[in-house]
Design an enzyme around this catalytic site. Structure first.
Site, mmCIF file in Angstrom:
data_model
loop_
_atom_site.group_PDB
_atom_site.id
_atom_site.type_symbol
_atom_site.label_atom_id
_atom_site.label_comp_id
_atom_site.label_asym_id
_atom_site.label_seq_id
_atom_site.Cartn_x
_atom_site.Cartn_y
_atom_site.Cartn_z
ATOM 1 N N CYS A 1 -0.315 1.234 7.539
ATOM 2 C CA CYS A 1 -0.994 1.531 5.680
ATOM 3 C C CYS A 1 -2.790 1.511 6.142
ATOM 4 O O CYS A 1 -2.583 3.527 5.010
ATOM 5 C CB CYS A 1 -0.791 0.256 5.555
ATOM 6 N N GLU B 1 1.062 -1.224 -0.098
ATOM 7 C CA GLU B 1 0.210 -0.236 0.028
ATOM 8 C C GLU B 1 0.995 1.089 0.190
ATOM 9 O O GLU B 1 0.434 2.110 -0.747
ATOM 10 C CB GLU B 1 -1.037 0.289 1.181
HETATM 11 N N1 THU Z 1 2.655 -6.488 3.837
HETATM 12 C C1 THU Z 1 1.982 -5.511 2.653
HETATM 13 O O1 THU Z 1 2.437 -5.231 2.494
HETATM 14 N N2 THU Z 1 0.222 -5.716 3.401
HETATM 15 C C2 THU Z 1 0.006 -4.843 3.935
HETATM 16 O O2 THU Z 1 -1.131 -4.700 4.663
HETATM 17 C C3 THU Z 1 0.176 -6.255 5.033
HETATM 18 C C4 THU Z 1 2.270 -6.475 5.233
HETATM 19 C C5 THU Z 1 3.932 -7.312 3.639
HETATM 20 C C6 THU Z 1 4.844 -6.948 4.711
HETATM 21 C C7 THU Z 1 5.802 -8.149 4.621
HETATM 22 O O3 THU Z 1 5.954 -7.916 3.747
HETATM 23 C C8 THU Z 1 4.235 -8.965 4.149
HETATM 24 O O4 THU Z 1 3.569 -9.043 4.168
HETATM 25 C C9 THU Z 1 4.288 -10.299 5.449
HETATM 26 O O5 THU Z 1 4.359 -9.173 6.795
#
Ligand code: THU
Length: 130
Positions: free
Chosen positions: A88, A54
């Protein structure tokens, strides 16, 4: 639901750099200029430096001159649909009104939708500083 936006998030998920968690995430925001901006999570060997999908999508929007978010899509795999992390949710809130939809999706066709307000009630935001 906004299928074009969801498809953008799913495509972004496929570009994720997530070798440490093995958990690719994609996000897409639709901006007030009508355009779609996508992002993926980018992890790092120094774990805390990893960034969320995000966050990347919002940065792409700002770089291109988009100012407001009118819809969000987040794509991930696993037992449950991926909702934006707490940080986020706050980043989305900065650029989105409370009634903006946040669509969740996986590549298997599971879908759900919430509003920004539902994901971050009683939010602190730019209005507090006005
Ligand atoms: N992650 C995201 O990119 N967005 C979210 O809203 C939830 C978590 C990613 C962060 C990390 O690279 C992986 O998911 C595991 O937490």
């Amino acid at each position: 639901m906004d299928n074009e936006l969801i498809e953008s998030a799913i495509r972004a998920m496929q570009r994720a750099y997530a070798p440490y968690s093995g958990f690719p995430v994609g996000a897409a925001v639709r901006a007030d200029n009508g355009r779609i901006y996508a992002g993926c999570n980018v992890e790092n060997a120094a774990y805390p430096l990893g960034t969320c999908a995000e966050t990347a999508a919002i940065a792409a929007m700002i770089l291109d001159g988009g100012q407001r978010i009118t819809a969000v899509a987040v794509a991930g795999e696993g037992a449950a649909l991926v909702t934006p992390c707490g940080g986020c949710r706050q980043r989305i809130r900065e650029f989105a009104a409370p009634d903006v939809p946040v669509h969740l999706a996986d590549s298997q066709g599971h879908r759900a939708s919430f509003t920004v307000q539902a994901l971050l009630p009683e939010a602190f935001g730019p209005d507090n500083l006005a």
